[in-house]
Design a protein around this motif. Structure first.
Motif, PDB file in Angstrom:
ATOM      1  N   ALA A  20      27.283 -21.812  -8.310  1.00  0.00           N
ATOM      2  CA  ALA A  20      28.151 -22.179  -7.182  1.00  0.00           C
ATOM      3  C   ALA A  20      28.335 -23.688  -7.098  1.00  0.00           C
ATOM      4  N   THR A  24      32.292 -24.969  -7.856  1.00  0.00           N
ATOM      5  CA  THR A  24      33.049 -25.302  -6.641  1.00  0.00           C
ATOM      6  C   THR A  24      33.282 -26.807  -6.557  1.00  0.00           C
ATOM      7  N   TRP A  28      37.459 -27.097  -9.523  1.00  0.00           N
ATOM      8  CA  TRP A  28      37.415 -25.801  -8.839  1.00  0.00           C
ATOM      9  C   TRP A  28      37.102 -25.950  -7.350  1.00  0.00           C
ATOM     10  N   ARG A  31      37.567 -23.379  -4.337  1.00  0.00           N
ATOM     11  CA  ARG A  31      36.756 -22.173  -4.188  1.00  0.00           C
ATOM     12  C   ARG A  31      35.740 -22.335  -3.065  1.00  0.00           C
ATOM     13  N   GLU A  35      31.338 -17.578  -1.269  1.00  0.00           N
ATOM     14  CA  GLU A  35      32.031 -16.484  -1.967  1.00  0.00           C
ATOM     15  C   GLU A  35      31.830 -16.587  -3.473  1.00  0.00           C
ATOM     16  N   THR A  36      31.881 -17.798  -4.011  1.00  0.00           N
ATOM     17  CA  THR A  36      31.698 -18.022  -5.444  1.00  0.00           C
ATOM     18  C   THR A  36      30.298 -17.604  -5.862  1.00  0.00           C
ATOM     19  N   ARG A  37      29.312 -17.985  -5.071  1.00  0.00           N
ATOM     20  CA  ARG A  37      27.925 -17.617  -5.357  1.00  0.00           C
ATOM     21  C   ARG A  37      27.758 -16.105  -5.353  1.00  0.00           C
TER      22      ARG A  37
END
Length: 181
Positions: A20, A24, A28, A31, A35-37
């Motif tokens: 993450a 992020t 990126w 992001r 949510e990414t994690r």
């Protein structure tokens, strides 16, 4: 540097934290970190079951992860989820079959900000791809990830030319030892 197969799930939470942080940050940054994690953590549970799955992590004494690389053997038929459809669009089904299926796919490579500039990314990539049969390894990255694109080019990774008129927002790279490089 430590090598893993399915036992990487023992470090899934710190690995998801590292992922993450890396994915992020620019480019990126749009992001959401949580949510990414969560999406990576969920995907990791499935990915460890892929044929030939392997991971290489730089783990500190306190369990923190400075960098990571994951991959597996690309199966046939070629996938269509995530960015894979764009790979087929870019290269065509025949070249995908010839160049990528059966090869080691580098799925993720990331180095946390505090460990950048130390050669860790190069070492992780070499450790992951060093066991690729006949040097057949590949990866894809976003064409707007300028630092990643420059990094792979510096290391001698080669881009097969896209089919005419088939540019996409992903770039496919073949390892320097790939027979088609």
């Amino acid at each position: 540097m430590r090598h893993f197969t399915q036992d990487v799930l023992d470090l899934a939470d710190p690995l998801a934290d590292a992922y993450a942080e890396v994915f992020t940050a620019p480019p990126w940054e749009a992001r959401d970190p949580l949510e990414t994690r969560a999406a990576f953590r969920e995907r990791l549970e499935r990915d460890v079951r892929r044929p030939g799955f392997r991971a290489v992590l730089e783990v500190s004494d306190d369990g923190g992860i400075a960098g990571f690389a994951t991959g597996w053997i690309t199966e046939s038929p070629f996938r269509t989820d995530r960015g894979y459809g764009k790979v087929t669009e870019r290269l065509g089904a025949d070249r995908v079959s010839r160049l990528l299926e059966g090869a080691l796919e580098v799925d993720e490579l990331g180095v946390r900000s505090h460990a950048r500039g130390t050669g860790l990314g190069r070492r992780l990539l070499a450790a992951l791809t060093g066991t690729a049969a006949d040097g057949r390894a590949w990866l894809l990255t976003w064409n707007r990830a300028d630092d990643a694109v420059a990094f792979y080019r510096r290391l001698g990774w080669h881009e097969p030319a896209p089919l005419p008129g088939r540019e996409t927002d992903v770039i496919v790279f073949l390892a320097p030892g790939h027979p088609a490089s």
